[in-house]
Motif scaffolding. Structure first.
Motif, PDB file in Angstrom:
ATOM      1  N   SER A 131       0.837  -1.199   0.000  1.00  0.00           N
ATOM      2  CA  SER A 131       0.000   0.000   0.000  1.00  0.00           C
ATOM      3  C   SER A 131       0.870   1.246   0.000  1.00  0.00           C
ATOM      4  N   ARG A 132       1.992   1.223   0.713  1.00  0.00           N
ATOM      5  CA  ARG A 132       2.935   2.349   0.663  1.00  0.00           C
ATOM      6  C   ARG A 132       3.479   2.568  -0.755  1.00  0.00           C
ATOM      7  N   ALA A 133       3.780   1.467  -1.430  1.00  0.00           N
ATOM      8  CA  ALA A 133       4.366   1.593  -2.773  1.00  0.00           C
ATOM      9  C   ALA A 133       3.285   1.717  -3.842  1.00  0.00           C
ATOM     10  N   ARG A 134       2.035   1.690  -3.425  1.00  0.00           N
ATOM     11  CA  ARG A 134       0.889   1.800  -4.331  1.00  0.00           C
ATOM     12  C   ARG A 134       0.910   0.740  -5.433  1.00  0.00           C
ATOM     13  N   VAL A 135       1.152  -0.513  -5.029  1.00  0.00           N
ATOM     14  CA  VAL A 135       1.084  -1.648  -5.962  1.00  0.00           C
ATOM     15  C   VAL A 135       0.172  -2.707  -5.350  1.00  0.00           C
ATOM     16  N   LYS A 136      -0.311  -3.621  -6.211  1.00  0.00           N
ATOM     17  CA  LYS A 136      -1.165  -4.697  -5.697  1.00  0.00           C
ATOM     18  C   LYS A 136      -0.689  -6.047  -6.241  1.00  0.00           C
ATOM     19  N   ASP A 137      -1.250  -7.108  -5.691  1.00  0.00           N
ATOM     20  CA  ASP A 137      -0.845  -8.462  -6.057  1.00  0.00           C
ATOM     21  C   ASP A 137      -0.912  -8.649  -7.577  1.00  0.00           C
ATOM     22  N   ASN A 138       0.155  -9.230  -8.128  1.00  0.00           N
ATOM     23  CA  ASN A 138       0.265  -9.516  -9.564  1.00  0.00           C
ATOM     24  C   ASN A 138       0.516  -8.306 -10.455  1.00  0.00           C
ATOM     25  N   ASP A 139       0.719  -7.113  -9.889  1.00  0.00           N
ATOM     26  CA  ASP A 139       1.210  -5.984 -10.686  1.00  0.00           C
ATOM     27  C   ASP A 139       2.587  -6.329 -11.238  1.00  0.00           C
ATOM     28  N   GLU A 140       2.909  -5.782 -12.400  1.00  0.00           N
ATOM     29  CA  GLU A 140       4.289  -5.899 -12.896  1.00  0.00           C
ATOM     30  C   GLU A 140       4.924  -4.517 -12.872  1.00  0.00           C
ATOM     31  N   VAL A 141       6.100  -4.442 -12.272  1.00  0.00           N
ATOM     32  CA  VAL A 141       6.729  -3.134 -12.059  1.00  0.00           C
ATOM     33  C   VAL A 141       8.176  -3.133 -12.557  1.00  0.00           C
ATOM     34  N   PHE A 142       8.757  -1.932 -12.589  1.00  0.00           N
ATOM     35  CA  PHE A 142      10.188  -1.786 -12.815  1.00  0.00           C
ATOM     36  C   PHE A 142      10.887  -1.683 -11.459  1.00  0.00           C
ATOM     37  N   VAL A 143      12.071  -2.244 -11.338  1.00  0.00           N
ATOM     38  CA  VAL A 143      12.854  -2.066 -10.113  1.00  0.00           C
ATOM     39  C   VAL A 143      14.242  -1.559 -10.478  1.00  0.00           C
ATOM     40  N   ILE A 144      14.609  -0.444  -9.891  1.00  0.00           N
ATOM     41  CA  ILE A 144      15.924   0.157 -10.109  1.00  0.00           C
ATOM     42  C   ILE A 144      16.853  -0.370  -9.027  1.00  0.00           C
ATOM     43  N   THR A 145      18.040  -0.834  -9.413  1.00  0.00           N
ATOM     44  CA  THR A 145      18.967  -1.415  -8.444  1.00  0.00           C
ATOM     45  C   THR A 145      20.045  -0.413  -8.066  1.00  0.00           C
ATOM     46  N   GLU A 146      20.538  -0.558  -6.860  1.00  0.00           N
ATOM     47  CA  GLU A 146      21.716   0.202  -6.465  1.00  0.00           C
ATOM     48  C   GLU A 146      22.943  -0.585  -6.898  1.00  0.00           C
ATOM     49  N   SER A 147      23.874   0.067  -7.544  1.00  0.00           N
ATOM     50  CA  SER A 147      25.100  -0.600  -7.948  1.00  0.00           C
ATOM     51  C   SER A 147      26.120   0.471  -8.260  1.00  0.00           C
ATOM     52  N   ALA A 188      14.492  -0.170  -5.637  1.00  0.00           N
ATOM     53  CA  ALA A 188      13.306   0.647  -5.409  1.00  0.00           C
ATOM     54  C   ALA A 188      12.390   0.495  -6.610  1.00  0.00           C
ATOM     55  N   ILE A 189      11.093   0.505  -6.334  1.00  0.00           N
ATOM     56  CA  ILE A 189      10.128   0.413  -7.427  1.00  0.00           C
ATOM     57  C   ILE A 189      10.117   1.727  -8.179  1.00  0.00           C
ATOM     58  N   LEU A 190      10.287   1.617  -9.478  1.00  0.00           N
ATOM     59  CA  LEU A 190      10.394   2.806 -10.315  1.00  0.00           C
ATOM     60  C   LEU A 190       9.077   2.992 -11.042  1.00  0.00           C
ATOM     61  N   LYS A 191       8.487   4.156 -10.858  1.00  0.00           N
ATOM     62  CA  LYS A 191       7.211   4.427 -11.516  1.00  0.00           C
ATOM     63  C   LYS A 191       7.483   5.161 -12.817  1.00  0.00           C
ATOM     64  N   LEU A 192       7.561   4.423 -13.905  1.00  0.00           N
ATOM     65  CA  LEU A 192       7.669   5.072 -15.208  1.00  0.00           C
ATOM     66  C   LEU A 192       6.250   5.210 -15.746  1.00  0.00           C
ATOM     67  N   PHE A 193       6.046   6.099 -16.680  1.00  0.00           N
ATOM     68  CA  PHE A 193       4.734   6.277 -17.308  1.00  0.00           C
ATOM     69  C   PHE A 193       3.657   6.512 -16.251  1.00  0.00           C
ATOM     70  N   ASP A 194       3.961   7.375 -15.287  1.00  0.00           N
ATOM     71  CA  ASP A 194       2.987   7.695 -14.237  1.00  0.00           C
ATOM     72  C   ASP A 194       2.477   6.467 -13.505  1.00  0.00           C
ATOM     73  N   GLY A 195       3.334   5.461 -13.374  1.00  0.00           N
ATOM     74  CA  GLY A 195       2.938   4.295 -12.589  1.00  0.00           C
ATOM     75  C   GLY A 195       2.079   3.305 -13.344  1.00  0.00           C
ATOM     76  N   GLN A 196       1.790   3.585 -14.619  1.00  0.00           N
ATOM     77  CA  GLN A 196       1.024   2.629 -15.406  1.00  0.00           C
ATOM     78  C   GLN A 196       1.933   1.479 -15.844  1.00  0.00           C
ATOM     79  N   THR A 197       1.334   0.315 -15.958  1.00  0.00           N
ATOM     80  CA  THR A 197       2.081  -0.802 -16.524  1.00  0.00           C
ATOM     81  C   THR A 197       2.337  -0.499 -17.996  1.00  0.00           C
TER      82      THR A 197
END
Lengths: 213, 213
Positions: A131-147, A188-197
């Protein structure tokens, strides 16, 4: 609010059904607890098996408890190439029409008709973090890694939400080695395209035809 | 205009100096041409070597010609773990203070003090394609990959521009397996932040502190 997500590497491992376990270790055999894993209720077992494919094998592969309904073998893409099994990317539990292999234990060998998967990269999330990350079960997201040396943005990361989970992302050894993370890598979950899949394939096609978003 | 970039996978291989080659194959030995590689002037050789580290070895590793000033061994991060050598990410040619290993050829073995690298992901570009993509030598860019199952955006991709090159991106086997590309995978340079270079680390930190760009 954003959520910092620990990224954990899953090495090759086996989930096993009670029935298959008994065939390989004996009628009276039990899973022997070694230590807890990051996801609550999941644990490493003392018992080990060999995995054999048409072109090679891995010995001494860990079994994770507790028992599952179906036996499932999770390999990296590199692993599947080495033993000569097609690399089929699936969510855990979705093993219909996946390749099989042979398992070898102390009581002999067992041919498995299906169950060898390359686990689809995924995030286990608590309902609160979801709920904090504004995602729900089975959403597909981008994740940016620290490196510090070769960062990645993972696309096609499926989010699984359950109150039984601890929040962490699971990648296989290929994916982990490809981003050369720190000792305790995070993403961290990256919200591209305004968070749309949005399909990365479609995006790549657009870029190549000169469309820039 | 955007440029479609073929992505090629570099398996582990060796570039060798003439001096080291003679020690391993004999005073009169020559590199034996097998076939051309994608970069003009580079070719696969018939000669093979074993690579030995503290914890393991690889046999039958390809040598790429022509001779180089310095011997350089290119492994994936997975490979370095397997033979027990630190995985140090470097551009080709930048081998100062990198780990060494032992090479074994028909005339015996040769201890190399330095030269084992994990090649930094990079794009070889012709000046024409670089100008089309509006990048220059040593720029670091993002590359979006085409993939139907698990796409990636590579950060920290260094662009090398030369009229001797053919345009293609080189990744190692870990990176290739991590995005599960098609048979002939391609990528496109992604201009985030209006084409400015931007640290993925900084971006990750920002996202985690709630700053969204």
């Amino acid at each position: 609010m954003s959520v910092k997500i620990p990224i954990e590497t899953s090495a090759r491992h086996i989930h096993i059904s009670e029935e298959d376990f008994r065939k390989l270790f004996g009628e009276e055999a039990q899973l022997t607890y070694v230590h807890e894993l990051s996801q609550p209720g999941q644990y490493l077992c003392k018992e080990r098996l060999s995995i054999v494919g048409p072109r090679g094998s891995f010995e001494n592969v860990a079994i994770l408890g507790p028992f599952r309904k179906d036996t499932q073998i999770e390999l990296s893409m590199t692993d599947t190439r080495k033993i000569g099994v097609p690399g089929v990317i699936r969510q855990s539990g979705d093993i219909k029409d996946t390749p099989g292999c042979t398992l070898i234990g102390p009581l002999g060998e067992l041919k498995i008709d299906q169950g060898v998967i390359v686990a689809k990269r995924h995030i286990h999330m608590t309902p609160l973090d979801a709920s904090r990350a504004r995602v729900k079960d089975n959403d597909e997201v981008f994740v940016i890694t620290e490196s510090y040396e070769r960062g990645l943005i993972f696309a096609d990361v499926v989010v699984r939400v359950s109150s039984k989970f601890k929040t962490s992302m699971h990648v296989d050894t290929d994916e982990a080695n490809a981003f050369a993370g720190q000792e305790k890598p995070c993403g961290a979950i990256l919200k591209l395209f305004d968070g749309q899949t949005y399909s990365l394939q479609q995006w790549a096609d657009e870029i190549q035809s000169g469309i820039n978003r």
